[in-house]
Write a protein that holds these residues in place. Structure first.
Motif, short mmCIF file in Angstrom:
data_model
loop_
_atom_site.label_atom_id
_atom_site.label_comp_id
_atom_site.label_asym_id
_atom_site.label_seq_id
_atom_site.Cartn_x
_atom_site.Cartn_y
_atom_site.Cartn_z
N ASN A 187 -87.68 13.12 49.26
CA ASN A 187 -89.02 13.53 49.69
C ASN A 187 -89.93 13.59 48.47
O ASN A 187 -89.55 14.17 47.45
CB ASN A 187 -89.00 14.93 50.33
CG ASN A 187 -87.99 15.02 51.47
OD1 ASN A 187 -88.11 14.32 52.47
ND2 ASN A 187 -86.99 15.87 51.30
N VAL A 245 -96.95 4.59 46.82
CA VAL A 245 -95.55 4.94 47.07
C VAL A 245 -95.10 4.29 48.39
O VAL A 245 -93.98 3.79 48.52
CB VAL A 245 -95.36 6.48 47.14
CG1 VAL A 245 -93.92 6.84 47.46
CG2 VAL A 245 -95.76 7.13 45.82
N LYS A 246 -96.02 4.25 49.35
CA LYS A 246 -95.71 3.61 50.63
C LYS A 246 -95.50 2.10 50.42
O LYS A 246 -94.56 1.51 50.96
CB LYS A 246 -96.88 3.84 51.60
CG LYS A 246 -96.68 3.20 52.96
CD LYS A 246 -97.90 3.48 53.83
CE LYS A 246 -97.68 3.16 55.29
NZ LYS A 246 -97.59 1.74 55.56
N ILE A 275 -100.31 8.08 47.24
CA ILE A 275 -99.67 8.01 48.56
C ILE A 275 -99.52 6.53 48.98
O ILE A 275 -98.44 6.07 49.35
CB ILE A 275 -100.51 8.75 49.62
CG1 ILE A 275 -100.60 10.23 49.30
CG2 ILE A 275 -99.96 8.53 51.03
CD1 ILE A 275 -101.74 10.97 50.03
N ALA A 317 -99.32 9.11 54.37
CA ALA A 317 -98.70 10.45 54.34
C ALA A 317 -98.01 10.74 55.67
O ALA A 317 -98.65 10.74 56.72
CB ALA A 317 -99.76 11.51 54.05
N ILE A 346 -92.84 10.41 52.58
CA ILE A 346 -94.03 10.71 51.77
C ILE A 346 -94.85 11.87 52.33
O ILE A 346 -95.25 11.86 53.50
CB ILE A 346 -94.93 9.46 51.66
CG1 ILE A 346 -94.13 8.30 51.07
CG2 ILE A 346 -96.17 9.75 50.81
CD1 ILE A 346 -94.82 6.95 51.21
N CYS A 372 -97.28 14.03 47.12
CA CYS A 372 -98.27 13.48 46.18
C CYS A 372 -99.49 14.38 46.14
O CYS A 372 -100.12 14.63 47.16
CB CYS A 372 -98.71 12.10 46.64
SG CYS A 372 -97.33 10.98 46.96
#
Lengths: 309, 223
Positions: free
Chosen positions: A103, A135-136, A132, A185, A159, A106
């Motif tokens: 997990n 990272v996705k 965010i 998110a 995320i 951000c």
């Protein structure tokens, strides 16, 4: 379905999630962290590890995450944009994932002015929204932030992001939450709620836009120890609203600590029973981690769901 | 314009403590407008240094000159004669001017009398504020004419962050939140929908991160 983390599984199987927070120490021993982790491990689904909160140097969130995992709790690694550029952030993400952390939360991070190194230089190479999204993209498109392909073993984080219904402009707070959901998110933890009426208005707008169906919102709560603590937050922490009646309630209490816990439990129960669209609670017991089991138990949120590995 | 402020007199005096004669050079550009290094300030500083040294029984001789612009070699050249017999040159220009002077008079001790603060302008007489972050890739068309790069304490492009309250930044109640200003302005313009676009990560290579920058205009290069 394969879940990215236990927290995701808890949330997506319809449970009311419980997360807590562990603040790493300002020294090089993890003994305290491990003590707190052992104490709360059966009472929470996952715990945030703060990333040098209020810009004070502490054991890093990822290193602390190793200790927390070792004690049997799933960590939520907090990553702020304050201290690292995009190279260091990605390096830390790869490292965290390789260590088993799943997990990632951000956030922008508190300005360094508040910490113990006010003369330092901040980074903000990317902001929390961009983080965010990046990272996705790492996870879903196997790309580094630069766009370069990650040939194998891309990190696949669940995320998270934060939302502050108490900051201004109030009407833009839901817009910004929507942007974060658009960016990727999957869960949201809110700033500590003391002004319940404002939080309800916020959630009403969230529901109007259907955002509660696109992300999991965890309501942030904080048990207060004293009226002075409440007063301090009321007047000194930007982006917090602490109604005066809460300060007064603690001030007139015979046992302020007990009153603080009672208040926190009332808040959790109220949110759980009355505010639609909230999928869990995030208990930030600042420097009071040992109170978590009592709060969770008294809210009827114990035992926590268990899943086969 | 470039906004600069004078260093404390003691700090400047310390830089030339072993000198007997110095040249103070003002600049008629930005630092004149922000009242820190123009002709008047140069004369005042010159007197102050002389008085200080006389009181310390270690007299200092000063000469002064104010260049039209210190960031232009042709204007600096006008003082070629004056620098010959001085032990040091105190420049009251921004950091650019100090460097041009140092470059031209490579055998002279050249010291800065100002701290170069930022580029900006005055809000009321006597108060200047930073307005541009010199990022090299202007975004003002996306942010209602308010620069988030420098006016937001976190330089965020998708603000405001959670520390914005009552229109102020988390760092100080005296600092406006740039994103609160952007929000209000976009609202007035009926363009709030523009703020819903996720602004991508910035290319900082056009900013200070790419090493010293150079701007070229082929069409005006002579020769």
């Amino acid at each position: 379905m394969k879940y990215l983390s236990k927290l995701q599984q808890v949330l997506e199987t319809g449970n009311f999630a419980v997360t807590a927070e562990i603040g790493p120490p300002k020294h090089a021993s993890a003994e305290g962290v491990r003590h707190h982790a052992h104490m709360m491990k059966d009472y929470v689904d996952a715990t945030n590890i703060t990333d040098c909160q209020t810009a004070i140097v502490r054991i890093s969130s990822i290193a602390t995450g190793v200790h927390v995992m070792d004690c049997g709790i799933e960590p939520i690694v907090q990553m702020t944009c304050r201290d690292r550029n995009r190279i260091a952030m990605q390096a830390d993400m790869l490292g965290a994932y390789s260590l088993g952390m799943r997990n990632l939360l951000c956030l922008s991070g508190d300005h360094q002015k508040f910490g113990n190194h006010p003369t330092s230089k901040n980074v903000y190479d990317v902001d929390s929204m961009q983080l965010i999204y990046l990272v996705k993209r790492m996870r879903d498109e196997k790309k580094f932030f630069s766009g370069e392909e990650i040939k194998e073993h891309e990190p696949q984080f669940f995320i998270g992001a934060v939302a502050n219904p108490f900051a201004d402009p109030f009407e833009f707070r839901v817009d910004r939450l929507e942007k974060k959901v658009e960016a990727g998110a999957q869960f949201i933890q809110t700033q500590c709620i003391f002004d319940m009426e404002r939080f309800e208005r916020f959630m009403e707008m969230v529901r109007e836009r259907g955002l509660h169906e696109r992300t999991h919102i965890l309501a942030g709560v904080t048990p207060l120890k004293s009226w002075r603590g409440a007063k301090y937050m009321q007047s000194n922490v930007s982006g917090m609203i602490v109604p005066e009646e809460i300060v007064q309630r603690l001030k007139s209490a015979e046992d302020p600590k007990k009153e603080g816990v009672d208040l926190c439990i009332e808040q959790i129960n109220y949110i759980k029973d009355n505010i639609k669209g909230v999928h869990g609670v995030h208990v930030m017991a600042i420097a009071w981690e040992e109170i978590i089991p009592e709060i969770v138990q008294r809210c009827g949120l114990y035992p926590r769901p268990k899943f086969e590995d | 314009m470039i906004v600069a402020q004078q260093k404390p007199l003691q700090e400047i005096a310390d830089m030339v403590s072993d000198c007997k004669k110095v040249l103070l050079v003002g600049c008629a550009g930005c630092v004149t407008v922000c009242l820190s290094g123009g002709e008047k300030e140069t004369e005042v500083m010159s007197s102050a240094l002389r008085i200080k040294r006389r009181l310390e029984e270690n007299p200092l001789t000063t000469v002064t000159f104010t260049a039209t612009r210190q960031c232009d070699p042709e204007y600096i050249a006008e003082m070629d004669e004056m620098v010959k017999d001085v032990d040091a040159i105190i420049s009251l220009a921004c950091g650019v001017g100090v460097q041009y002077v140092a470059e031209r008079y490579s055998d002279k001790w050249v010291v800065p009398a100002l701290n170069t603060n930022f580029i900006g302008g005055s809000t009321v007489h006597g108060i200047w504020e930073e307005k541009c972050g010199l990022c090299g890739d202007c975004v003002l068309h996306k942010t209602g004419g308010i620069c988030p790069i420098i006016r937001c304490s976190k330089s965020i492009l998708n603000g405001p962050c959670g520390g914005s309250q009552y229109g102020k930044c988390e760092i100080s109640k005296d600092t406006d939140c740039a994103w609160a200003l952007i929000y209000e302005r976009m609202k007035t313009l009926g363009k709030l929908n523009k703020l819903m676009e996720i602004q991508p990560p910035k290319d900082w290579s056009t900013s200070r991160d790419g090493g010293p920058r150079r701007a070229t205009r082929e069409d005006v290069i002579i020769g």
